[in-house]
Design a protein around this motif. Structure first.
Motif, PDB file in Angstrom:
ATOM      1  N   VAL A  36       0.925  -0.824   0.378  1.00  0.00           N
ATOM      2  CA  VAL A  36      -0.252  -0.050  -0.426  1.00  0.00           C
ATOM      3  C   VAL A  36       0.772   1.209   0.046  1.00  0.00           C
ATOM      4  O   VAL A  36       1.407   1.294   1.255  1.00  0.00           O
ATOM      5  CB  VAL A  36      -0.999   0.132   1.142  1.00  0.00           C
ATOM      6  N   ASP A  37       0.823   1.992  -1.145  1.00  0.00           N
ATOM      7  CA  ASP A  37       2.130   2.708  -1.242  1.00  0.00           C
ATOM      8  C   ASP A  37       0.823   4.572  -1.265  1.00  0.00           C
ATOM      9  O   ASP A  37       0.152   4.630  -2.206  1.00  0.00           O
ATOM     10  CB  ASP A  37       2.685   3.023  -2.539  1.00  0.00           C
ATOM     11  N   PHE A  38       0.582   5.159   0.029  1.00  0.00           N
ATOM     12  CA  PHE A  38       0.556   6.253   0.317  1.00  0.00           C
ATOM     13  C   PHE A  38       0.300   7.467  -0.325  1.00  0.00           C
ATOM     14  O   PHE A  38      -0.231   8.251  -1.334  1.00  0.00           O
ATOM     15  CB  PHE A  38       0.223   6.926   1.601  1.00  0.00           C
ATOM     16  N   LYS A  39       2.214   7.442  -1.391  1.00  0.00           N
ATOM     17  CA  LYS A  39       2.605   8.448  -1.995  1.00  0.00           C
ATOM     18  C   LYS A  39       2.345   8.152  -3.282  1.00  0.00           C
ATOM     19  O   LYS A  39       2.499   8.790  -3.923  1.00  0.00           O
ATOM     20  CB  LYS A  39       3.914   8.461  -1.930  1.00  0.00           C
ATOM     21  N   ARG A  40       1.401   6.862  -3.667  1.00  0.00           N
ATOM     22  CA  ARG A  40       1.119   6.657  -5.614  1.00  0.00           C
ATOM     23  C   ARG A  40       2.581   6.979  -6.292  1.00  0.00           C
ATOM     24  O   ARG A  40       1.659   7.043  -6.558  1.00  0.00           O
ATOM     25  CB  ARG A  40       0.285   7.595  -5.813  1.00  0.00           C
ATOM     26  N   SER A  41       3.547   6.293  -5.804  1.00  0.00           N
ATOM     27  CA  SER A  41       5.076   6.132  -6.644  1.00  0.00           C
ATOM     28  C   SER A  41       5.262   5.462  -8.216  1.00  0.00           C
ATOM     29  O   SER A  41       4.885   4.776  -7.233  1.00  0.00           O
ATOM     30  CB  SER A  41       5.897   6.430  -5.433  1.00  0.00           C
ATOM     31  N   ALA A  42       5.810   6.156  -8.837  1.00  0.00           N
ATOM     32  CA  ALA A  42       5.816   5.172  -9.728  1.00  0.00           C
ATOM     33  C   ALA A  42       7.368   3.860  -9.850  1.00  0.00           C
ATOM     34  O   ALA A  42       6.838   3.242 -11.006  1.00  0.00           O
ATOM     35  CB  ALA A  42       6.683   6.368 -10.614  1.00  0.00           C
ATOM     36  N   GLN A  87      -9.613   5.662   6.451  1.00  0.00           N
ATOM     37  CA  GLN A  87     -10.341   4.947   6.333  1.00  0.00           C
ATOM     38  C   GLN A  87      -9.986   3.433   5.314  1.00  0.00           C
ATOM     39  O   GLN A  87     -10.946   2.565   6.020  1.00  0.00           O
ATOM     40  CB  GLN A  87     -12.080   5.651   5.908  1.00  0.00           C
ATOM     41  N   GLU A  88      -9.581   3.854   4.496  1.00  0.00           N
ATOM     42  CA  GLU A  88      -9.646   2.445   3.821  1.00  0.00           C
ATOM     43  C   GLU A  88      -8.612   1.223   4.316  1.00  0.00           C
ATOM     44  O   GLU A  88      -8.433   0.343   4.550  1.00  0.00           O
ATOM     45  CB  GLU A  88      -9.187   2.813   2.034  1.00  0.00           C
ATOM     46  N   MET A  89      -7.368   1.874   5.485  1.00  0.00           N
ATOM     47  CA  MET A  89      -6.682   1.002   5.428  1.00  0.00           C
ATOM     48  C   MET A  89      -7.928   0.692   7.139  1.00  0.00           C
ATOM     49  O   MET A  89      -6.945  -0.929   7.178  1.00  0.00           O
ATOM     50  CB  MET A  89      -5.493   1.868   6.227  1.00  0.00           C
ATOM     51  N   HIS A  90      -8.649   0.914   7.571  1.00  0.00           N
ATOM     52  CA  HIS A  90      -8.759   0.585   8.826  1.00  0.00           C
ATOM     53  C   HIS A  90     -10.032  -0.181   8.687  1.00  0.00           C
ATOM     54  O   HIS A  90      -9.888  -1.439   8.772  1.00  0.00           O
ATOM     55  CB  HIS A  90      -9.829   1.292   9.022  1.00  0.00           C
ATOM     56  N   GLU A  91     -10.477  -0.390   7.100  1.00  0.00           N
ATOM     57  CA  GLU A  91     -11.348  -1.980   6.300  1.00  0.00           C
ATOM     58  C   GLU A  91     -11.029  -3.096   5.872  1.00  0.00           C
ATOM     59  O   GLU A  91     -11.208  -4.314   6.245  1.00  0.00           O
ATOM     60  CB  GLU A  91     -12.199  -1.298   5.556  1.00  0.00           C
ATOM     61  N   PHE A 115       2.843  -4.035   3.542  1.00  0.00           N
ATOM     62  CA  PHE A 115       3.445  -3.529   3.349  1.00  0.00           C
ATOM     63  C   PHE A 115       3.097  -1.934   3.077  1.00  0.00           C
ATOM     64  O   PHE A 115       2.541  -1.792   2.160  1.00  0.00           O
ATOM     65  CB  PHE A 115       5.010  -3.700   2.812  1.00  0.00           C
ATOM     66  N   ILE A 116       3.497  -1.214   3.721  1.00  0.00           N
ATOM     67  CA  ILE A 116       3.031   0.404   3.896  1.00  0.00           C
ATOM     68  C   ILE A 116       4.138   1.168   3.597  1.00  0.00           C
ATOM     69  O   ILE A 116       4.305   1.809   4.720  1.00  0.00           O
ATOM     70  CB  ILE A 116       2.139   0.784   4.960  1.00  0.00           C
ATOM     71  N   ASP A 117       4.103   2.458   2.560  1.00  0.00           N
ATOM     72  CA  ASP A 117       4.815   3.105   2.249  1.00  0.00           C
ATOM     73  C   ASP A 117       5.027   4.447   2.725  1.00  0.00           C
ATOM     74  O   ASP A 117       3.518   4.687   2.236  1.00  0.00           O
ATOM     75  CB  ASP A 117       5.479   2.921   0.673  1.00  0.00           C
ATOM     76  N   GLU A 118       5.393   4.803   2.860  1.00  0.00           N
ATOM     77  CA  GLU A 118       4.938   6.968   3.802  1.00  0.00           C
ATOM     78  C   GLU A 118       4.187   6.536   4.631  1.00  0.00           C
ATOM     79  O   GLU A 118       3.107   6.776   4.633  1.00  0.00           O
ATOM     80  CB  GLU A 118       4.230   7.262   2.501  1.00  0.00           C
ATOM     81  N   ALA A 119       4.027   5.461   5.623  1.00  0.00           N
ATOM     82  CA  ALA A 119       4.114   5.040   6.906  1.00  0.00           C
ATOM     83  C   ALA A 119       2.983   6.011   7.826  1.00  0.00           C
ATOM     84  O   ALA A 119       1.923   5.754   8.469  1.00  0.00           O
ATOM     85  CB  ALA A 119       4.257   4.027   7.373  1.00  0.00           C
ATOM     86  N   HIS A 120       3.872   6.755   7.987  1.00  0.00           N
ATOM     87  CA  HIS A 120       3.468   7.977   8.601  1.00  0.00           C
ATOM     88  C   HIS A 120       2.108   8.845   7.944  1.00  0.00           C
ATOM     89  O   HIS A 120       1.483  10.450   9.005  1.00  0.00           O
ATOM     90  CB  HIS A 120       4.155   9.840   8.433  1.00  0.00           C
ATOM     91  N   MET A 121       1.636   8.582   6.828  1.00  0.00           N
ATOM     92  CA  MET A 121       0.571   9.116   6.480  1.00  0.00           C
ATOM     93  C   MET A 121      -0.883   8.086   6.631  1.00  0.00           C
ATOM     94  O   MET A 121      -1.965   8.933   6.736  1.00  0.00           O
ATOM     95  CB  MET A 121       0.760   9.239   4.580  1.00  0.00           C
ATOM     96  N   ALA A 122      -0.353   6.924   7.127  1.00  0.00           N
ATOM     97  CA  ALA A 122      -1.554   5.822   6.848  1.00  0.00           C
ATOM     98  C   ALA A 122      -1.843   6.011   8.894  1.00  0.00           C
ATOM     99  O   ALA A 122      -2.747   5.766   8.857  1.00  0.00           O
ATOM    100  CB  ALA A 122      -0.541   4.707   6.645  1.00  0.00           C
ATOM    101  N   TYR A 129      -6.435   6.947  14.221  1.00  0.00           N
ATOM    102  CA  TYR A 129      -7.252   5.964  13.862  1.00  0.00           C
ATOM    103  C   TYR A 129      -8.369   6.600  13.938  1.00  0.00           C
ATOM    104  O   TYR A 129      -9.623   6.216  14.617  1.00  0.00           O
ATOM    105  CB  TYR A 129      -7.128   4.836  15.420  1.00  0.00           C
ATOM    106  N   PRO A 130      -8.724   7.716  13.563  1.00  0.00           N
ATOM    107  CA  PRO A 130     -10.107   8.506  13.199  1.00  0.00           C
ATOM    108  C   PRO A 130     -11.366   7.583  12.993  1.00  0.00           C
ATOM    109  O   PRO A 130     -12.151   8.092  13.071  1.00  0.00           O
ATOM    110  CB  PRO A 130     -10.046   9.633  12.204  1.00  0.00           C
ATOM    111  N   PHE A 131     -11.523   6.244  11.813  1.00  0.00           N
ATOM    112  CA  PHE A 131     -12.321   6.027  11.421  1.00  0.00           C
ATOM    113  C   PHE A 131     -12.297   4.028  11.548  1.00  0.00           C
ATOM    114  O   PHE A 131     -13.039   3.371  11.511  1.00  0.00           O
ATOM    115  CB  PHE A 131     -12.404   5.770   9.732  1.00  0.00           C
TER     116      PHE A 131
END
Length: 220
Positions: A36-42, A87-91, A115-122, A129-131
């Motif tokens: 899961v890449d929160f930065k959506r990197s190439a 919210q998607e991460m919670h689900e 694996f979560i990239d840019e994990a500080h965003m997730a 845990y807002p959701f």
């Protein structure tokens, strides 16, 4: 990762330090993998294309693929929604627990690596845990279900304390700034050598910490 249960691991380093190359090298042979890449990197899209990973185009698509292949292997890349990613991460974590139920009940040996990239965003330090508590439960209880979670970030000081206090293994490349160095050291039982060393590491060298032991590892 040869443990019976899962692990929590942090891969840390500033841009250009070798962090992403190392992560991709470690993940390449994983048979049950969700990136899961929160930065959506190439770079992750290229990695997925080069290694025949499935690129999920939406949360619904991702869920379908995971459910359809829950008893087998899967290698998936997903870019979370720019607005609803947390919210998607919670689900997703709730679903991963369901997929891993046979492991928890000793009916399967199949593990799951998230694996979560840019994990500080997730999973940020503030309002992590807002959701809902899906990700929190994965961090604190997922290992018993064979769930390994790997966080990758340039900013370890911005990751939730829940992850930092539960992490098993730390792979740290050179970081930027004393706050990042202190955060890394805190994940390593306040190891002073690591706090000093991570600011001066050569590119592509890293320090590997596990169980109180520190190893300087040359480029792979």
């Amino acid at each position: 990762m040869q443990d019976r249960d899962g692990v929590l691991m942090a891969i840390i380093g500033k841009k250009g330090s070798g962090k992403s190359y190392y992560a991709q090298h470690e993940l390449i042979n994983n048979d049950r993998l969700l990136v899961v890449d929160f930065k959506r990197s190439a770079s992750w899209k290229r990695f997925a294309d080069d290694n025949n990973m499935y690129f999920a185009t939406s949360l619904a698509d991702l869920v379908d693929v995971l459910v359809d292949n829950r008893d087998g292997n899967f290698r998936i890349l997903y870019f979370p929604d720019a607005v609803n990613g947390r919210q998607e991460m919670h689900e997703l974590c709730k679903l991963i627990f369901k997929i891993q139920r046979p492991y928890m009940e000793l009916d399967s040996d199949e593990k799951f690596t998230l694996f979560i990239d840019e994990a500080h965003m997730a999973n940020p330090l503030h309002d992590p845990y807002p959701f809902g508590t899906g990700l929190l439960e994965a961090i604190t209880m997922g290992r018993e279900s064979g769930i390994s979670i790997i966080y990758s970030t340039q900013r370890p000081q911005r990751i939730s304390t829940d992850f930092r206090e539960n992490v098993d293994r730390v792979c740290t490349f050179k970081v930027s700034g004393k706050n990042a160095a202190k955060a890394v050291a805190a994940m390593c039982d306040d190891n002073e050598d690591i706090e000093k060393g991570v600011l001066d590491l050569k590119d592509y060298y890293h320090l590997y910490y596990e169980g109180g032991d520190v190893e300087l590892v040359p480029p792979i």
